[in-house]
Write a protein that holds these residues in place. Structure first.
Motif, PDB file in Angstrom:
ATOM      1  N   ASP A 102      70.020 -20.283 -54.786  1.00 35.25           N
ATOM      2  CA  ASP A 102      71.027 -19.898 -53.595  1.00 35.25           C
ATOM      3  C   ASP A 102      71.545 -18.344 -53.716  1.00 35.25           C
ATOM      4  OD1 ASP A 102      70.634 -22.542 -53.189  1.00 35.25           O
ATOM      5  OD2 ASP A 102      72.870 -22.903 -53.961  1.00 35.25           O
ATOM      6  N   ALA A 120      73.149 -24.134 -66.991  1.00 35.57           N
ATOM      7  CA  ALA A 120      73.330 -24.978 -65.612  1.00 35.57           C
ATOM      8  C   ALA A 120      71.914 -25.032 -65.121  1.00 35.57           C
ATOM      9  CB  ALA A 120      74.170 -23.998 -64.685  1.00 35.57           C
ATOM     10  N   ALA A 125      74.557 -20.998 -77.000  1.00 37.23           N
ATOM     11  CA  ALA A 125      75.109 -22.312 -77.425  1.00 37.23           C
ATOM     12  C   ALA A 125      74.397 -23.498 -76.904  1.00 37.23           C
ATOM     13  CB  ALA A 125      76.769 -22.335 -77.170  1.00 37.23           C
ATOM     14  N   GLY A 126      73.957 -23.694 -75.815  1.00 40.89           N
ATOM     15  CA  GLY A 126      73.453 -24.912 -75.530  1.00 40.89           C
ATOM     16  C   GLY A 126      72.771 -24.885 -74.145  1.00 40.89           C
ATOM     17  N   LEU A 166      70.635 -18.446 -66.794  1.00 41.21           N
ATOM     18  CA  LEU A 166      69.994 -17.728 -65.701  1.00 41.21           C
ATOM     19  C   LEU A 166      70.335 -16.093 -65.669  1.00 41.21           C
ATOM     20  CD1 LEU A 166      68.108 -17.475 -63.307  1.00 41.21           C
ATOM     21  CD2 LEU A 166      69.976 -17.888 -61.723  1.00 41.21           C
ATOM     22  N   ALA A 167      71.714 -16.013 -66.149  1.00 39.92           N
ATOM     23  CA  ALA A 167      72.420 -14.500 -66.127  1.00 39.92           C
ATOM     24  C   ALA A 167      71.789 -13.686 -67.157  1.00 39.92           C
ATOM     25  CB  ALA A 167      73.807 -14.561 -65.991  1.00 39.92           C
ATOM     26  N   SER A 177      80.072 -24.736 -69.023  1.00 36.66           N
ATOM     27  CA  SER A 177      79.263 -24.189 -70.107  1.00 36.66           C
ATOM     28  C   SER A 177      80.145 -23.743 -71.313  1.00 36.66           C
ATOM     29  CB  SER A 177      78.278 -23.106 -69.818  1.00 36.66           C
ATOM     30  OG  SER A 177      77.327 -23.646 -68.988  1.00 36.66           O
ATOM     31  N   SER A 192      68.922 -27.697 -58.922  1.00 39.17           N
ATOM     32  CA  SER A 192      67.992 -28.051 -58.176  1.00 39.17           C
ATOM     33  C   SER A 192      66.617 -27.185 -58.304  1.00 39.17           C
ATOM     34  CB  SER A 192      68.069 -27.929 -56.579  1.00 39.17           C
ATOM     35  OG  SER A 192      68.287 -26.719 -56.540  1.00 39.17           O
ATOM     36  N   SER A 195      66.228 -24.755 -56.972  1.00 39.98           N
ATOM     37  CA  SER A 195      66.113 -23.639 -55.674  1.00 39.98           C
ATOM     38  C   SER A 195      67.198 -22.540 -56.146  1.00 39.98           C
ATOM     39  CB  SER A 195      66.396 -24.125 -54.441  1.00 39.98           C
ATOM     40  OG  SER A 195      65.329 -24.765 -54.158  1.00 39.98           O
ATOM     41  N   ALA A 203      78.131 -16.846 -63.930  1.00 42.14           N
ATOM     42  CA  ALA A 203      79.114 -17.827 -63.688  1.00 42.14           C
ATOM     43  C   ALA A 203      80.483 -17.782 -64.312  1.00 42.14           C
ATOM     44  CB  ALA A 203      78.555 -19.062 -63.843  1.00 42.14           C
ATOM     45  N   VAL A 211      78.948 -17.770 -80.023  1.00 41.10           N
ATOM     46  CA  VAL A 211      79.926 -16.581 -80.587  1.00 41.10           C
ATOM     47  C   VAL A 211      81.400 -17.100 -80.412  1.00 41.10           C
ATOM     48  CG1 VAL A 211      80.491 -14.428 -79.743  1.00 41.10           C
ATOM     49  CG2 VAL A 211      77.987 -15.062 -79.502  1.00 41.10           C
ATOM     50  N   ALA A 232      72.972 -18.985 -58.185  1.00 41.09           N
ATOM     51  CA  ALA A 232      71.868 -18.140 -58.729  1.00 41.09           C
ATOM     52  C   ALA A 232      72.029 -16.726 -58.310  1.00 41.09           C
ATOM     53  CB  ALA A 232      70.799 -18.787 -58.113  1.00 41.09           C
ATOM     54  N   SER A 245      78.521 -16.205 -70.432  1.00 40.61           N
ATOM     55  CA  SER A 245      78.702 -17.524 -70.972  1.00 40.61           C
ATOM     56  C   SER A 245      79.021 -18.574 -70.036  1.00 40.61           C
ATOM     57  CB  SER A 245      79.889 -17.339 -71.779  1.00 40.61           C
ATOM     58  OG  SER A 245      80.902 -16.774 -71.416  1.00 40.61           O
TER      59      SER A 245
HETATM   60  C1  LIG Z   1      75.619 -28.778 -62.444  1.00 45.86           C
HETATM   61  C2  LIG Z   1      75.246 -27.393 -61.727  1.00 45.86           C
HETATM   62  C3  LIG Z   1      74.170 -27.297 -60.703  1.00 45.86           C
HETATM   63  C4  LIG Z   1      73.855 -26.054 -60.154  1.00 45.86           C
HETATM   64  N1  LIG Z   1      72.867 -26.204 -59.077  1.00 45.86           N
HETATM   65  C5  LIG Z   1      72.565 -24.823 -58.493  1.00 45.86           C
HETATM   66  C6  LIG Z   1      71.569 -24.959 -57.822  1.00 45.86           C
HETATM   67  O1  LIG Z   1      70.722 -25.793 -57.614  1.00 45.86           O
HETATM   68  N2  LIG Z   1      71.161 -23.644 -57.275  1.00 45.86           N
HETATM   69  C7  LIG Z   1      72.043 -22.536 -57.584  1.00 45.86           C
HETATM   70  O2  LIG Z   1      71.657 -21.472 -56.926  1.00 45.86           O
HETATM   71  N3  LIG Z   1      73.210 -22.660 -58.122  1.00 45.86           N
HETATM   72  C8  LIG Z   1      73.223 -23.715 -58.846  1.00 45.86           C
HETATM   73  N4  LIG Z   1      74.152 -23.836 -59.703  1.00 45.86           N
HETATM   74  C9  LIG Z   1      75.024 -22.662 -60.059  1.00 45.86           C
HETATM   75  C10 LIG Z   1      74.934 -22.157 -61.256  1.00 45.86           C
HETATM   76  O3  LIG Z   1      76.093 -21.623 -61.903  1.00 45.86           O
HETATM   77  C11 LIG Z   1      73.961 -20.959 -61.171  1.00 45.86           C
HETATM   78  O4  LIG Z   1      73.005 -20.834 -60.508  1.00 45.86           O
HETATM   79  C12 LIG Z   1      73.589 -20.297 -62.655  1.00 45.86           C
HETATM   80  O5  LIG Z   1      72.561 -21.156 -63.033  1.00 45.86           O
HETATM   81  C13 LIG Z   1      74.708 -19.917 -63.595  1.00 45.86           C
HETATM   82  O6  LIG Z   1      74.212 -19.189 -64.509  1.00 45.86           O
HETATM   83  P1  LIG Z   1      74.790 -18.346 -65.945  1.00 45.86           P
HETATM   84  O7  LIG Z   1      73.631 -17.968 -66.781  1.00 45.86           O
HETATM   85  O8  LIG Z   1      75.678 -17.691 -65.214  1.00 45.86           O
HETATM   86  O9  LIG Z   1      75.657 -19.428 -66.715  1.00 45.86           O
HETATM   87  P2  LIG Z   1      75.222 -20.909 -67.421  1.00 45.86           P
HETATM   88  O10 LIG Z   1      73.799 -21.430 -66.812  1.00 45.86           O
HETATM   89  O11 LIG Z   1      76.313 -21.728 -67.607  1.00 45.86           O
HETATM   90  O12 LIG Z   1      74.802 -20.318 -69.003  1.00 45.86           O
HETATM   91  C14 LIG Z   1      75.624 -20.114 -69.760  1.00 45.86           C
HETATM   92  C15 LIG Z   1      75.165 -20.148 -71.237  1.00 45.86           C
HETATM   93  O13 LIG Z   1      76.146 -19.621 -72.049  1.00 45.86           O
HETATM   94  C16 LIG Z   1      76.238 -20.574 -73.181  1.00 45.86           C
HETATM   95  N5  LIG Z   1      77.391 -20.337 -73.742  1.00 45.86           N
HETATM   96  C17 LIG Z   1      78.607 -20.352 -73.526  1.00 45.86           C
HETATM   97  N6  LIG Z   1      79.576 -19.969 -74.437  1.00 45.86           N
HETATM   98  C18 LIG Z   1      78.865 -19.286 -75.274  1.00 45.86           C
HETATM   99  C19 LIG Z   1      79.455 -18.852 -76.482  1.00 45.86           C
HETATM  100  N7  LIG Z   1      80.589 -18.486 -76.947  1.00 45.86           N
HETATM  101  N8  LIG Z   1      78.265 -18.583 -77.609  1.00 45.86           N
HETATM  102  C20 LIG Z   1      76.833 -18.456 -76.979  1.00 45.86           C
HETATM  103  N9  LIG Z   1      76.438 -19.041 -76.029  1.00 45.86           N
HETATM  104  C21 LIG Z   1      77.622 -19.389 -74.977  1.00 45.86           C
HETATM  105  C22 LIG Z   1      76.021 -21.811 -72.631  1.00 45.86           C
HETATM  106  O14 LIG Z   1      75.656 -22.887 -73.712  1.00 45.86           O
HETATM  107  C23 LIG Z   1      74.987 -21.866 -71.399  1.00 45.86           C
HETATM  108  O15 LIG Z   1      73.683 -22.061 -72.279  1.00 45.86           O
HETATM  109  C24 LIG Z   1      74.768 -24.915 -60.422  1.00 45.86           C
HETATM  110  C25 LIG Z   1      75.980 -25.235 -61.447  1.00 45.86           C
HETATM  111  C26 LIG Z   1      75.878 -26.362 -61.978  1.00 45.86           C
HETATM  112  C27 LIG Z   1      76.962 -26.403 -62.899  1.00 45.86           C
END
Ligand SMILES: Cc1cc2nc3c(=O)[nH]c(=O)nc-3n(C[C@H](O)[C@H](O)[C@H](O)COP(=O)(O)OP(=O)(O)OC[C@H]3O[C@@H](n4cnc5c(N)ncnc54)[C@H](O)[C@@H]3O)c2cc1C
Length: 420
Positions: free
Chosen positions: A46, A37, A33-34, A12-13, A317, A42, A44, A384, A280, A398, A312
């Motif tokens: 937050d 979250a 990478a993969g 998402l970020a 993750s 859900s 939705s 995150a 990375v 989120a 990341s």
């Molecule tokens: C199981 C779960 C359920 C959740 N449900 C909700 C919800 O319903 N509502 C809500 O508001 N929040 C929820 N959250 C909180 C969630 O953390 C945030 O909403 C948000 O999705 C996090 O986004 P992000 O992009 O920061 O991190 P992430 O979604 O974790 O994405 C990080 C990405 O970086 C990649 N990555 C990591 N290291 C590397 C690297 N070295 N090189 C390349 N890529 C890399 C990973 O593969 C991943 O794709 C949930 C969290 C979890 C763990």
């Protein structure tokens, strides 16, 4: 490979930051990478749902003042947070996503267990109630799918009944799902949706849902339809002549994946480059600047960018790594917020907030990462991987990802203007 901005992580970020930058003409690459979250969420979003004492937050912007000093919202300040939240709502709409809710006022969504949980934005198909209010229906049919273990209609119906909703339990018996049903590990929300979204199967589902809707005010289905066809739910509603709603299931989450797909599609349409399945591994610094990053698939061709964004994610993750006695950020070795002694990482009572959920990277007041207390000039940290908040207890996962993503994008764009 040269870009204006390289973003590490396509959750998402990372995607939100990339979209904002690409909209403004920046050449962006996202290396991811993969799964993120979102695939487990859900669907939705937050922003800030709950106080430390467990009470529900109705107006999230008014509650910012109650947060601790390390929380990313407090680091950025109320004005920026409020502005970025509104920008996020507009960005999601530009991606073709239709959400219920606004930053002015939280609402409550129905969880897979039939309970109500406060949130900021919910997909328009999800049943919602105002904070302190009830669902708009007196009688609902809660519909399961025979053999599908990731949604249990009895649990949802029992919780709804406790709220005074007359909830009947029904099951879909569509023969089209028999093939999948034979293999429980394949019988998951996304695979079911791939079958049900086919026009011939959707027509049969619509007939069955219309029958189940006859004696109730609304039908609640597990989110197993509409992955590929966003109009599928409209088709069901038209046939039933009543509201047909979706609740999230256990992962993989169709509502979260659909959100991920829409963001990724928008990023690609804007000319962004998405590198899925690549990681990375390391970075080279020149002074306080990130000069080059190296990935698993491009070991000898570095990626060079004027600005780098780390998105990341947390432990989930691999954005943060926990060893027996230390927590670290693996790509840049960034400073992390103070981590207590190992026994204090977790709480024995699994129902209370877990301290490790607040662990994460430290950032300066403009979200730049630091090494040994010194900011890196061109590295922003978002989402995150940041520390100082508990996405689960505070219900702000989120929101932090979106607000910090758009804030970092704004900083990068302003810096570029100044440099011109
Ligand atoms: C199981 C779960 C359920 C959740 N449900 C909700 C919800 O319903 N509502 C809500 O508001 N929040 C929820 N959250 C909180 C969630 O953390 C945030 O909403 C948000 O999705 C996090 O986004 P992000 O992009 O920061 O991190 P992430 O979604 O974790 O994405 C990080 C990405 O970086 C990649 N990555 C990591 N290291 C590397 C690297 N070295 N090189 C390349 N890529 C890399 C990973 O593969 C991943 O794709 C949930 C969290 C979890 C763990």
């Amino acid at each position: 490979m040269k870009f204006d901005v390289a973003i590490i992580g396509g959750g998402l970020a990372g995607l939100s930051c990339g979209i904002r930058l690409a909209e403004q003409g920046k050449r962006c690459a996202i290396i991811s990478a993969g799964q993120s979250a979102l695939h487990f969420s859900s669907g939705s979003l937050d922003f800030l749902s709950q106080r430390t004492d467990g009470s529900t937050i109705e107006k999230p912007l008014d509650a910012l003042a109650e947060l601790g000093a390390d929380h990313p919202y407090v680091r950025l300040g109320g004005e920026a947070v409020s502005r970025m939240a509104k920008q996020a709502e507009a960005m999601l709409a530009d991606c073709g996503l239709h959400f219920f809710g606004s930053i002015e006022q939280n609402h409550r969504r129905v969880t897979p267990l039939g309970t109500l949980r406060a949130t900021w934005l919910s997909p328009k198909e999800v049943p919602v109630a105002p904070i302190g209010g009830e669902l708009p229906w007196r009688r609902v049919a809660v519909v399961g799918i025979e053999g599908f273990l990731d949604f249990q209609p009895q649990l949802a119906a029992a919780s709804l009944a406790e709220r005074g909703v007359e909830a009947t339990i029904e099951y879909l018996h569509l023969p089209a799902l028999d093939g999948l049903r034979k293999n429980p590990s394949e019988f998951r929300a996304t695979n079911i949706s791939r079958v049900l979204d086919l026009p011939e199967n959707l027509a049969l589902l619509a007939q069955e849902v219309a029958r189940l809707a006859e004696d109730v005010d609304a039908v609640i289905l597990p989110a197993c339809v509409g992955l590929e066809d966003s109009n599928a739910i409209e088709t069901l509603r038209e046939h039933a002549g009543k509201p047909v709603m979706l609740v999230p299931t256990l992962p993989p989450s169709l509502l979260g994946i659909r959100l991920h797909q829409a963001l990724r599609r928008r990023f690609l349409q804007l000319g962004g480059q998405f590198m899925p399945g690549d990681t990375v591994l390391k970075a080279e610094l020149e002074g306080q600047r990130v000069a080059r990053i190296y990935t698993r698939n491009h070991t000898d061709i570095p990626i060079e960018a004027q600005q780098v964004v780390l998105a990341s994610g947390s432990f989930f993750s691999n954005g943060l790594i926990a060893e027996f006695e230390r927590i670290f950020e693996p790509v840049f070795g960034l400073d992390v917020l103070d981590v207590p002694e190992r026994p204090q990482w977790t709480h024995q009572n699994m129902f209370v907030p877990q301290p490790y959920l607040r662990f994460g990277v430290k950032a300066d007041e403009t979200l730049r990462g630091t090494v040994n207390g010194q900011s890196l000039d061109n590295l922003y940290v978002i989402g995150a991987v940041l520390g100082g908040y508990d996405p689960l207890q505070q219900g702000c996962g989120a929101g932090v990802s979106l607000v910090t993503a758009l804030y970092a994008a704004e900083r990068i764009l302003t810096q570029a203007e100044v440099a011109q």
